[in-house]
Design an enzyme around this catalytic site. Structure first.
Site, PDB file in Angstrom:
ATOM      1  N   ASN A 209       0.847  -1.200   0.000  1.00 12.36           N
ATOM      2  CA  ASN A 209       0.000   0.000   0.000  1.00 12.36           C
ATOM      3  C   ASN A 209       0.879   1.245   0.000  1.00 12.36           C
ATOM      4  OD1 ASN A 209       0.640   0.693   2.827  1.00 12.36           O
ATOM      5  ND2 ASN A 209      -0.416  -1.241   3.233  1.00 12.36           N
ATOM      6  N   LYS A 287       9.228 -17.289 -10.351  1.00 12.62           N
ATOM      7  CA  LYS A 287       8.457 -16.185 -10.920  1.00 12.62           C
ATOM      8  C   LYS A 287       7.301 -16.751 -11.758  1.00 12.62           C
ATOM      9  CE  LYS A 287       8.954 -12.207 -13.914  1.00 12.62           C
ATOM     10  NZ  LYS A 287       9.777 -11.538 -14.901  1.00 12.62           N
ATOM     11  N   ASP A 305      -3.966 -10.102  12.685  1.00 12.71           N
ATOM     12  CA  ASP A 305      -4.208  -8.720  13.125  1.00 12.71           C
ATOM     13  C   ASP A 305      -3.288  -8.475  14.316  1.00 12.71           C
ATOM     14  OD1 ASP A 305      -5.171  -6.374  14.372  1.00 12.71           O
ATOM     15  OD2 ASP A 305      -7.079  -6.625  13.321  1.00 12.71           O
ATOM     16  N   ILE A 306      -2.241  -7.708  14.052  1.00 12.33           N
ATOM     17  CA  ILE A 306      -1.189  -7.520  15.062  1.00 12.33           C
ATOM     18  C   ILE A 306      -1.736  -6.758  16.280  1.00 12.33           C
ATOM     19  CG2 ILE A 306       1.099  -6.503  15.458  1.00 12.33           C
ATOM     20  CD1 ILE A 306       1.448  -6.942  12.302  1.00 12.33           C
ATOM     21  N   PHE A 323      -4.111   2.903  15.177  1.00 10.10           N
ATOM     22  CA  PHE A 323      -4.402   3.975  14.227  1.00 10.10           C
ATOM     23  C   PHE A 323      -5.546   3.497  13.337  1.00 10.10           C
ATOM     24  CE2 PHE A 323      -1.336   7.590  13.873  1.00 10.10           C
ATOM     25  CZ  PHE A 323      -0.732   7.397  15.098  1.00 10.10           C
ATOM     26  N   LYS A 337     -13.895   0.611  16.108  1.00 14.96           N
ATOM     27  CA  LYS A 337     -12.613  -0.123  16.054  1.00 14.96           C
ATOM     28  C   LYS A 337     -12.005  -0.288  17.439  1.00 14.96           C
ATOM     29  CE  LYS A 337     -10.523   0.259  12.348  1.00 14.96           C
ATOM     30  NZ  LYS A 337      -9.890   0.806  11.153  1.00 14.96           N
ATOM     31  N   LYS A 341     -11.097  -4.051  18.466  1.00 14.40           N
ATOM     32  CA  LYS A 341      -9.700  -4.479  18.632  1.00 14.40           C
ATOM     33  C   LYS A 341      -9.340  -4.664  20.102  1.00 14.40           C
ATOM     34  CE  LYS A 341      -8.126  -3.353  14.253  1.00 14.40           C
ATOM     35  NZ  LYS A 341      -7.170  -3.988  13.370  1.00 14.40           N
TER      36      LYS A 341
HETATM   37  O1  C5P Z   1      -8.406  -2.982  10.921  1.00 13.41           O
HETATM   38  P1  C5P Z   1      -7.644  -1.793  10.443  1.00 13.41           P
HETATM   39  O2  C5P Z   1      -6.570  -2.112   9.460  1.00 13.41           O
HETATM   40  O3  C5P Z   1      -8.508  -0.673   9.974  1.00 13.41           O
HETATM   41  O4  C5P Z   1      -6.960  -1.232  11.778  1.00 13.41           O
HETATM   42  C1  C5P Z   1      -5.924  -0.332  11.768  1.00 13.41           C
HETATM   43  C2  C5P Z   1      -5.087  -0.524  13.003  1.00 13.41           C
HETATM   44  O5  C5P Z   1      -4.832  -1.899  13.206  1.00 13.41           O
HETATM   45  C3  C5P Z   1      -3.729   0.128  12.876  1.00 13.41           C
HETATM   46  O6  C5P Z   1      -3.290   0.470  14.173  1.00 13.41           O
HETATM   47  C4  C5P Z   1      -2.886  -0.997  12.298  1.00 13.41           C
HETATM   48  O7  C5P Z   1      -1.517  -0.823  12.582  1.00 13.41           O
HETATM   49  C5  C5P Z   1      -3.467  -2.205  12.994  1.00 13.41           C
HETATM   50  N1  C5P Z   1      -3.442  -3.448  12.205  1.00 13.41           N
HETATM   51  C6  C5P Z   1      -2.634  -4.493  12.619  1.00 13.41           C
HETATM   52  N2  C5P Z   1      -2.628  -5.669  11.933  1.00 13.41           N
HETATM   53  C7  C5P Z   1      -3.427  -5.838  10.843  1.00 13.41           C
HETATM   54  C8  C5P Z   1      -4.239  -4.779  10.413  1.00 13.41           C
HETATM   55  C9  C5P Z   1      -4.217  -3.603  11.103  1.00 13.41           C
HETATM   56  O8  C5P Z   1      -1.921  -4.331  13.592  1.00 13.41           O
HETATM   57  N3  C5P Z   1      -3.385  -6.979  10.184  1.00 13.41           N
END
Ligand code: C5P
Length: 395
Positions: A209, A287, A305-306, A323, A337, A341
């Site tokens: 991205n 490739k 999702d970290i 964020f 969110k 989260k």
């Molecule tokens: O779910 P979304 O991507 O909108 O959430 C954004 C937040 O979640 C940011 O803080 C981003 O760093 C974190 N995030 C994450 N791992 C992911 C997706 C988003 O830590 N796979």
């Protein structure tokens, strides 16, 4: 600057004689010195000369019962506003970087809760050696301050970086450190993510991205300036690591997850990274050719999702901040969110304009019981504001 006091550790190097001048220069500026001389240091200057100049007891030995009875080494390590190591030899910095405490000087450096200023002095090859540079980086990331070294001719006849800074310059750095802004986050470990992730399709292609990492890096810098020990787990960016920040480079979301878990525990976690939500379900080591049928039916699978994982982690930091990059209904999405989260704060920003990759940001700080909209400002200013809010939270 009356009544300020430093603890001066004189290491074993030829520049030790300049440290005697330093005691005089400091006395003229109203700063008192208490002195420790290492075993090596006593080969160059004597406790008698340092004591005559400082007007105080000079400490040399961890196992000296008389000195220990007068002032224990733990108390000694906290008896000043600042510890100054001059000359800071390669050996003393290596030990301090590793936490080795096997004499009075290194024990003092490990036991202190005061800031430490190093004035390195050594042969140019020793200074440039990767081991010394590694130790200096480690000490910086632990919050240590540095003055010098200068370039010039050395006592050994070689030329280059490694001459100890002159006493006046060290005294200037001491005055600056003594009057430095308060560091309210000192002792706090901030673990952060920043930048994009790259998810391989094959060895030469990836999904990613537009995240530049600018906001995350600016925040890392602002938090470090407030005294935090910052670990920045970052995807690929074109940015320079802020001074004193420990950087861990990763490419994929799964690598970011592993690096974050490896860097816990922390007092604060901040997920600034634009983590790719999906990755190609499989990526071979060859490739993909058009003749193979191309990638038209690229299958994706969800990434970890970290932020959510950290929120539910057994080592969950006391403050977890996410964020939220949104293009519409920014506050409402951020509030949702926050709950989904399980984090404590969400920093929401409207990325419908040129925020991604740009130099400005408009942030809304959403907490369970408050929403605070900030005006549009530079990413550096936004970072300082947020860092200040974090410091206030812990004060
Ligand atoms: O779910 P979304 O991507 O909108 O959430 C954004 C937040 O979640 C940011 O803080 C981003 O760093 C974190 N995030 C994450 N791992 C992911 C997706 C988003 O830590 N796979």
């Amino acid at each position: 600057m009356a009544q300020k006091r430093i603890l001066l550790i004189i290491g074993g190097g030829i520049a030790a004689y300049k440290s005697l001048f330093l005691i005089r220069v400091l006395a003229r500026r109203g700063i008192k010195s208490r002195v420790i001389i290492t075993k090596g240091g006593t080969q160059f200057v004597t406790p008698l000369s340092a004591g005559s100049l400082s007007g105080d007891t000079v400490y040399t030995d961890l196992w000296d019962l008389t000195a220990e009875a007068e002032m224990g080494h733990i108390e000694l390590s906290r008896s000043a506003d600042l510890i100054v190591v001059a000359p800071a030899t390669a050996d003393i910095m290596a030990k301090a970087a590793q936490g080795i405490a096997n004499d009075l000087a290194t024990t003092t450096l490990l036991a202190t809760d005061k800031p430490v200023l190093y004035a390195p002095a050594m042969n140019v090859r020793m200074y440039e050696h990767p081991a010394t540079q590694r130790n200096i980086s480690q000490l910086k990331s632990d919050g240590a301050l540095f003055v010098g070294p200068d370039a010039g001719e050395m006592a050994c006849g070689e030329f280059g970086d490694g001459r100890m800074a002159e006493p006046e310059a060290i005294a200037d750095a001491i005055e600056a450190a003594l009057s430095a802004a308060p560091r309210p986050l000192s002792g706090k470990h901030v673990l952060m993510t920043a930048g994009p992730t790259r998810e391989p399709i094959d060895p030469v292609r990836y999904l990613s991205n537009h995240s530049s990492g600018k906001q995350g890096y600016a925040l890392a810098e602002a938090l470090e300036e407030l005294g935090a020990k910052v670990t920045l787990v970052t995807g690929p960016t074109a940015l320079i690591t802020p001074d004193g920040v420990t950087r861990v480079d990763i490419e994929t979301a799964r690598e970011m997850m592993a690096a974050v878990e490896g860097a816990l525990p922390a007092d604060i976690f901040i997920g600034v990274a634009a983590v790719a939500d999906w990755r190609p379900a499989s990526s071979g080591d060859r490739k993909i050719k058009k003749s193979d049928g191309g990638v038209g039916d690229l299958k994706l699978t969800e990434n970890p999702d970290i932020l959510k994982t950290v929120c539910g982690h057994k080592k969950r930091p006391p403050l977890v901040i996410g964020f939220a990059a949104e293009t519409n209904d920014v506050t409402a999405h951020a509030q949702a969110k926050l709950k989904r989260k399980g984090c404590d704060w969400i920093v929401a920003n409207d990325v419908s304009g040129d925020v991604m990759g740009g130099d400005h940001n408009t942030m809304i700080l959403v907490t369970p019981d408050d929403t605070h909209a900030m005006p549009k400002m530079s990413k550096a200013d936004a970072a300082r504001k947020l860092a200040q809010k974090i410091a206030e939270h812990f004060s």
